[in-house]
Design a protein around this motif. Sequence first.
Motif, short mmCIF file in Angstrom:
data_model
loop_
_atom_site.label_atom_id
_atom_site.label_comp_id
_atom_site.label_asym_id
_atom_site.label_seq_id
_atom_site.Cartn_x
_atom_site.Cartn_y
_atom_site.Cartn_z
N ARG A 9 0.82 -1.21 0.00
CA ARG A 9 0.00 0.00 0.00
C ARG A 9 0.86 1.26 0.00
NH1 ARG A 9 -5.03 0.51 3.94
NH2 ARG A 9 -5.30 2.27 2.52
N PRO A 10 0.64 2.17 -0.95
CA PRO A 10 1.38 3.43 -0.95
C PRO A 10 1.16 4.24 0.32
CG PRO A 10 0.29 3.09 -3.06
CD PRO A 10 -0.24 2.04 -2.13
N LYS A 11 -0.02 4.14 0.91
CA LYS A 11 -0.36 4.96 2.07
C LYS A 11 0.27 4.46 3.36
CE LYS A 11 -4.41 6.94 4.37
NZ LYS A 11 -5.90 7.04 4.33
N THR A 12 0.30 3.14 3.56
CA THR A 12 0.77 2.58 4.83
C THR A 12 2.00 1.70 4.71
OG1 THR A 12 -0.65 0.63 4.63
CG2 THR A 12 -1.61 2.58 5.69
N GLY A 13 2.31 1.24 3.49
CA GLY A 13 3.44 0.35 3.31
C GLY A 13 3.11 -1.10 3.59
N GLN A 14 1.84 -1.42 3.94
CA GLN A 14 1.45 -2.80 4.22
C GLN A 14 1.45 -3.64 2.95
OE1 GLN A 14 -2.40 -1.63 6.04
NE2 GLN A 14 -1.86 -3.07 7.67
N ALA A 15 1.89 -4.89 3.08
CA ALA A 15 1.81 -5.85 1.98
C ALA A 15 0.50 -6.61 2.12
CB ALA A 15 2.99 -6.81 2.03
N LEU A 16 -0.38 -6.47 1.09
CA LEU A 16 -1.72 -7.04 1.18
C LEU A 16 -2.10 -7.77 -0.10
CD1 LEU A 16 -3.68 -4.02 2.74
CD2 LEU A 16 -2.83 -6.04 3.95
N CYS A 17 -2.98 -8.74 0.03
CA CYS A 17 -3.57 -9.36 -1.16
C CYS A 17 -4.70 -8.45 -1.66
CB CYS A 17 -4.10 -10.75 -0.82
SG CYS A 17 -5.50 -10.74 0.33
N ARG A 18 -5.24 -8.77 -2.80
CA ARG A 18 -6.29 -7.93 -3.39
C ARG A 18 -7.50 -7.80 -2.47
NH1 ARG A 18 -6.91 -8.87 -9.87
NH2 ARG A 18 -4.71 -8.74 -10.45
N GLU A 19 -7.95 -8.91 -1.93
CA GLU A 19 -9.15 -8.90 -1.10
C GLU A 19 -8.96 -8.07 0.17
OE1 GLU A 19 -7.78 -11.57 -2.46
OE2 GLU A 19 -9.29 -12.03 -3.99
N CYS A 20 -7.80 -8.23 0.79
CA CYS A 20 -7.54 -7.49 2.03
C CYS A 20 -7.37 -5.99 1.75
CB CYS A 20 -6.30 -8.03 2.74
SG CYS A 20 -6.57 -9.66 3.51
N PHE A 21 -6.74 -5.65 0.61
CA PHE A 21 -6.60 -4.25 0.24
C PHE A 21 -7.97 -3.61 0.02
CE2 PHE A 21 -6.60 -1.26 -3.38
CZ PHE A 21 -6.00 -0.18 -2.74
N ALA A 22 -8.84 -4.29 -0.74
CA ALA A 22 -10.18 -3.76 -1.01
C ALA A 22 -10.96 -3.58 0.29
CB ALA A 22 -10.94 -4.69 -1.96
N ALA A 23 -10.86 -4.57 1.19
CA ALA A 23 -11.57 -4.48 2.47
C ALA A 23 -11.06 -3.31 3.30
CB ALA A 23 -11.42 -5.79 3.24
N ALA A 24 -9.72 -3.12 3.33
CA ALA A 24 -9.12 -2.03 4.10
C ALA A 24 -9.51 -0.67 3.51
CB ALA A 24 -7.60 -2.19 4.13
N PHE A 25 -9.48 -0.57 2.18
CA PHE A 25 -9.81 0.68 1.51
C PHE A 25 -11.26 1.06 1.78
CE2 PHE A 25 -11.00 3.26 -2.19
CZ PHE A 25 -9.95 4.16 -2.24
N GLU A 26 -12.16 0.09 1.64
CA GLU A 26 -13.59 0.35 1.87
C GLU A 26 -13.85 0.72 3.33
OE1 GLU A 26 -14.78 -2.95 -1.56
OE2 GLU A 26 -15.23 -3.34 0.57
N ALA A 27 -13.15 0.06 4.25
CA ALA A 27 -13.32 0.35 5.68
C ALA A 27 -12.85 1.77 6.01
CB ALA A 27 -12.57 -0.67 6.52
N GLU A 28 -11.77 2.21 5.36
CA GLU A 28 -11.26 3.56 5.63
C GLU A 28 -12.21 4.63 5.11
OE1 GLU A 28 -7.29 3.82 4.12
OE2 GLU A 28 -6.50 2.39 5.59
N VAL A 29 -12.78 4.42 3.92
CA VAL A 29 -13.74 5.39 3.39
C VAL A 29 -14.98 5.43 4.28
CG1 VAL A 29 -15.22 5.98 1.43
CG2 VAL A 29 -12.89 5.16 1.03
N HIS A 30 -15.46 4.25 4.70
CA HIS A 30 -16.61 4.20 5.62
C HIS A 30 -16.27 4.93 6.92
CE1 HIS A 30 -19.96 2.79 8.00
NE2 HIS A 30 -19.14 2.13 8.81
N GLY A 31 -15.04 4.73 7.41
CA GLY A 31 -14.63 5.41 8.64
C GLY A 31 -14.64 6.93 8.48
N SER A 32 -14.20 7.42 7.33
CA SER A 32 -14.21 8.86 7.07
C SER A 32 -15.64 9.40 7.05
CB SER A 32 -13.53 9.17 5.74
OG SER A 32 -12.15 8.82 5.77
N ILE A 33 -16.54 8.65 6.43
CA ILE A 33 -17.94 9.07 6.33
C ILE A 33 -18.58 9.14 7.71
CG2 ILE A 33 -20.22 8.35 5.54
CD1 ILE A 33 -18.83 7.22 3.02
N VAL A 34 -18.33 8.11 8.52
CA VAL A 34 -18.94 8.04 9.85
C VAL A 34 -18.33 9.09 10.78
CG1 VAL A 34 -19.21 6.61 11.91
CG2 VAL A 34 -19.55 5.61 9.63
N ALA A 35 -16.99 9.22 10.76
CA ALA A 35 -16.32 10.15 11.66
C ALA A 35 -16.75 11.60 11.41
CB ALA A 35 -14.81 10.02 11.50
#
Length: 340
Positions: A9-35
């Motif tokens: 990930r360019p943002k965090t440097g984490q090494a992720l598979c496609r599914e985990c990256f998509a889940a993390a990206f969606e969770a972060e956008v949801h977090g921004s909306i809720v916060a």
Amino acid sequence: GAARAALRRPKTGQALCRECFAAAFEAEVHGSIVAARLFRPGETVAVGASGGKDSTVLAHLLRLLNERHGYGLRLLLLSVDEGIAGYRDDSLAAVRRHRASLGLPLHVVSYRELYGWSMDRIARHVGPRNNCTFCGVFRRQALDRGAALLGADKIATGHNADDVAETVLMNFLRGDVGRLRRCTGILTGGEGALPRCKPLKHAYEKEIVLYAYFQGLDYFSTECVYAPNAYRGYTRALLKDLEAVRPSAVADLVHSGERLAVREDVRMPTQGTCQRCGYLSSQPLCKACVLLEGLNRGLPRLAIGKPSRLQKALTDAEKPESGFQEESQQSSKAVRTIDF
């Protein structure tokens, strides 16, 4: 067993598979909306849809998260046709394809309908510079008008972290304290203006591209034919150079804009309404009306920059003096103009 990593990930440097990256990206956008409490149940949200990667990912995510987390939103797609041959017609085709897959209604407003001018015609009158000044002002108002026509409660745009960082840098270089203070807001508007939100404010452009690629989203990626002469392009190049030296430059600039404090004795522009069209403006006449009047009078350059001679003449209800056009053409060469 653990899936093989597909990216770092360019943002965090984490090494992720496609599914985990998509889940993390969606969770972060949801977090921004809720916060930021961007939405309330029952609201109608007009999603600005240009056909590009950002708006395509935004529309996909809002539909997905709205269903997954029960936001209770009524989503609409809103596009602006600036009238740029060989560019906007192709991008609108991408919007229509995406609309079909999302099952969301689409409404298109055009410069020609709203202002009587297409962007190609404006460019022929203005020349190679300052096209983005006209387009940016007209586009913002066109989105507001279209959203109001649809009865929307909010407009959601695809501005990402890179966009916000570029805007902070641009406003700093221009010395525009008023815009610098508010450009980082994830939710803007109110007090008579239709609220706008940026659910992707904290998402890196690189990660948006990766998410679109992994999700197989169909988007339009060609740059606007008038973009190479825009001031933002130089700011973007500078930001990329800074990011190459300091990877956190994007996040740092966004954070700096958020933490900006303005001295109490600094005079800030006050919001009012345009005397001509009723649109929000810090001047007696909004920028769109001044630019449009300049085009209609055959004096487009006089409407650019601040303060504008044309705006003063319009505010004072003056008619162009004899020889005004000839004099103004000479003076406009000496006036320093700014691209937005």
